[in-house]
Scaffold this motif. Structure first.
Motif, PDB file in Angstrom:
ATOM      1  N   LYS A  59       7.150   0.418  -9.737  1.00  0.00           N
ATOM      2  CA  LYS A  59       5.953   0.447 -10.106  1.00  0.00           C
ATOM      3  C   LYS A  59       4.945  -0.230  -9.462  1.00  0.00           C
ATOM      4  CE  LYS A  59       2.942   0.435 -14.005  1.00  0.00           C
ATOM      5  NZ  LYS A  59       2.981  -0.271 -15.711  1.00  0.00           N
ATOM      6  N   GLN A  60       5.269  -1.224  -8.833  1.00  0.00           N
ATOM      7  CA  GLN A  60       4.553  -2.102  -7.926  1.00  0.00           C
ATOM      8  C   GLN A  60       4.601  -1.706  -6.490  1.00  0.00           C
ATOM      9  OE1 GLN A  60       5.897  -6.212  -8.396  1.00  0.00           O
ATOM     10  NE2 GLN A  60       5.030  -6.623 -10.377  1.00  0.00           N
ATOM     11  N   LEU A  61       5.598  -1.329  -6.253  1.00  0.00           N
ATOM     12  CA  LEU A  61       5.668  -0.718  -4.643  1.00  0.00           C
ATOM     13  C   LEU A  61       4.866   0.602  -4.566  1.00  0.00           C
ATOM     14  CD1 LEU A  61       9.221  -1.196  -3.785  1.00  0.00           C
ATOM     15  CD2 LEU A  61       7.377  -2.344  -2.647  1.00  0.00           C
ATOM     16  N   ASP A  62       5.050   1.451  -5.743  1.00  0.00           N
ATOM     17  CA  ASP A  62       3.884   2.750  -5.566  1.00  0.00           C
ATOM     18  C   ASP A  62       2.570   2.443  -5.903  1.00  0.00           C
ATOM     19  OD1 ASP A  62       6.588   4.206  -5.558  1.00  0.00           O
ATOM     20  OD2 ASP A  62       6.521   4.447  -7.729  1.00  0.00           O
ATOM     21  N   GLU A  63       2.302   1.535  -6.513  1.00  0.00           N
ATOM     22  CA  GLU A  63       0.777   1.026  -6.746  1.00  0.00           C
ATOM     23  C   GLU A  63       0.339   0.544  -5.254  1.00  0.00           C
ATOM     24  OE1 GLU A  63      -0.054  -1.549 -10.071  1.00  0.00           O
ATOM     25  OE2 GLU A  63       0.873  -0.049 -11.439  1.00  0.00           O
ATOM     26  N   ALA A  64       1.153  -0.144  -4.569  1.00  0.00           N
ATOM     27  CA  ALA A  64       0.790  -0.887  -3.419  1.00  0.00           C
ATOM     28  C   ALA A  64       0.345   0.373  -2.383  1.00  0.00           C
ATOM     29  CB  ALA A  64       1.795  -1.955  -2.818  1.00  0.00           C
ATOM     30  N   VAL A  65       1.200   1.308  -2.523  1.00  0.00           N
ATOM     31  CA  VAL A  65       1.179   2.566  -1.555  1.00  0.00           C
ATOM     32  C   VAL A  65      -0.373   3.316  -2.105  1.00  0.00           C
ATOM     33  CG1 VAL A  65       2.174   4.793  -0.883  1.00  0.00           C
ATOM     34  CG2 VAL A  65       3.515   2.695  -1.030  1.00  0.00           C
ATOM     35  N   LYS A  66      -0.562   3.447  -3.239  1.00  0.00           N
ATOM     36  CA  LYS A  66      -1.487   4.242  -3.576  1.00  0.00           C
ATOM     37  C   LYS A  66      -2.895   3.308  -3.273  1.00  0.00           C
ATOM     38  CE  LYS A  66       0.448   6.443  -7.646  1.00  0.00           C
ATOM     39  NZ  LYS A  66       0.688   6.519  -9.158  1.00  0.00           N
ATOM     40  N   GLY A  74      -3.251   1.306  -0.827  1.00  0.00           N
ATOM     41  CA  GLY A  74      -3.350   1.338   0.613  1.00  0.00           C
ATOM     42  C   GLY A  74      -2.874  -0.221   1.017  1.00  0.00           C
ATOM     43  N   GLN A  75      -2.387  -1.059   0.512  1.00  0.00           N
ATOM     44  CA  GLN A  75      -1.691  -2.223   0.934  1.00  0.00           C
ATOM     45  C   GLN A  75      -0.732  -2.039   1.624  1.00  0.00           C
ATOM     46  OE1 GLN A  75      -1.125  -4.435  -2.993  1.00  0.00           O
ATOM     47  NE2 GLN A  75      -3.418  -4.752  -3.313  1.00  0.00           N
ATOM     48  N   MET A  76      -0.057  -1.077   1.697  1.00  0.00           N
ATOM     49  CA  MET A  76       1.278  -0.794   2.544  1.00  0.00           C
ATOM     50  C   MET A  76       1.447   0.694   2.816  1.00  0.00           C
ATOM     51  SD  MET A  76       4.621  -1.401   0.184  1.00  0.00           S
ATOM     52  CE  MET A  76       4.689  -3.208   0.324  1.00  0.00           C
ATOM     53  N   THR A  77       2.290   0.852   3.749  1.00  0.00           N
ATOM     54  CA  THR A  77       2.400   2.430   3.995  1.00  0.00           C
ATOM     55  C   THR A  77       3.580   2.967   3.257  1.00  0.00           C
ATOM     56  OG1 THR A  77       3.940   1.833   5.916  1.00  0.00           O
ATOM     57  CG2 THR A  77       1.427   2.043   6.440  1.00  0.00           C
ATOM     58  N   LYS A  78       3.933   4.118   3.298  1.00  0.00           N
ATOM     59  CA  LYS A  78       5.014   4.700   2.615  1.00  0.00           C
ATOM     60  C   LYS A  78       6.344   4.315   3.165  1.00  0.00           C
ATOM     61  CE  LYS A  78       6.534   8.743   0.468  1.00  0.00           C
ATOM     62  NZ  LYS A  78       7.082   8.156  -0.892  1.00  0.00           N
ATOM     63  N   GLN A  79       6.075   4.192   4.424  1.00  0.00           N
ATOM     64  CA  GLN A  79       7.365   3.821   5.239  1.00  0.00           C
ATOM     65  C   GLN A  79       7.760   2.291   4.943  1.00  0.00           C
ATOM     66  OE1 GLN A  79       4.666   5.115   6.575  1.00  0.00           O
ATOM     67  NE2 GLN A  79       5.503   7.378   7.174  1.00  0.00           N
ATOM     68  N   GLU A  80       6.816   1.546   4.639  1.00  0.00           N
ATOM     69  CA  GLU A  80       6.937   0.127   4.379  1.00  0.00           C
ATOM     70  C   GLU A  80       7.756   0.044   3.089  1.00  0.00           C
ATOM     71  OE1 GLU A  80       3.715  -2.231   6.898  1.00  0.00           O
ATOM     72  OE2 GLU A  80       3.285  -1.607   5.047  1.00  0.00           O
ATOM     73  N   ALA A  81       7.165   0.712   2.145  1.00  0.00           N
ATOM     74  CA  ALA A  81       7.706   0.784   0.760  1.00  0.00           C
ATOM     75  C   ALA A  81       9.125   1.230   0.752  1.00  0.00           C
ATOM     76  CB  ALA A  81       6.827   1.464   0.043  1.00  0.00           C
ATOM     77  N   ASP A  82       9.319   2.341   1.266  1.00  0.00           N
ATOM     78  CA  ASP A  82      10.796   2.749   1.658  1.00  0.00           C
ATOM     79  C   ASP A  82      11.628   1.777   1.992  1.00  0.00           C
ATOM     80  OD1 ASP A  82      10.032   5.320   0.389  1.00  0.00           O
ATOM     81  OD2 ASP A  82       9.850   6.309   2.362  1.00  0.00           O
TER      82      ASP A  82
END
Length: 110
Positions: free
Chosen positions: A84-91, A93-101
Motif C-alpha cells: 500500500k505504501q509503495l502504491d501511494e508513493a508511486v501515485k 510521485g515520490q518514486m517511479t513505477k520501475q523503482e517500486a517494482d
C-alpha cells in the motif's frame, strides 16, 4: 574451519575478497547518506524525532535494528502495508513505477 572453531563466527573474507564488516560499513555509509536526504516536511513530530534518534544511533545498533526490520518473516507479515505504501508513493510521485517494482522484487513481494 577446523573442528575446534565449530560455533565461532567466521570473519574471513567472502566472495569479493573484502571482510564482511567492511562491506556492512559501506552499506551503512550509503544508508546514512540516504537518511540525510529524507524529506521531513510531511512527517509528524514523532516521526521526525524517531528519524533523528535512528540517525544518532551507533552503527552496530543500526545494523541490528535493520536486520530485525528486514527479516523475511516481518516483511511477509506486513506485506499489505508495504504494498500500500509503495502504491501511494508511486501515485504521489515520490518514486517511479520501475523503482517500486524493483523494491518489490528485492523484498520478495511479487
Amino acid at each position: 574451519m577446523g573442528f575446534f572453531n565449530f560455533g565461532k563466527k567466521d570473519d574471513k573474507k567472502e566472495g569479493d575478497n573484502k571482510p564482511v564488516e567492511s562491506q556492512m560499513d559501506g552499506a551503512m555509509d550509503k544508508m546514512d547518506e540516504m537518511m540525510k536526504q529524507v524529506d521531513t516536511s510531511k512527517m509528524s513530530r514523532k516521526e521526525r524525532w524517531a528519524l533523528k534518534l535512528f540517525q544518532k544511533m551507533p552503527k552496530k545498533k543500526k545494523e541490528e535494528a535493520l536486520r530485525k526490520m528486514m527479516n523475511p518473516q516481518n516483511i511477509f507479515k506486513e506485506k499489505d502495508k508495504i504494498l500500500k505504501q509503495l502504491d501511494e508513493a508511486v501515485k504521489t510521485g515520490q518514486m517511479t513505477k520501475q523503482e517500486a517494482d524493483q523494491m518489490k522484487r528485492q523484498l520478495g513481494l511479487r
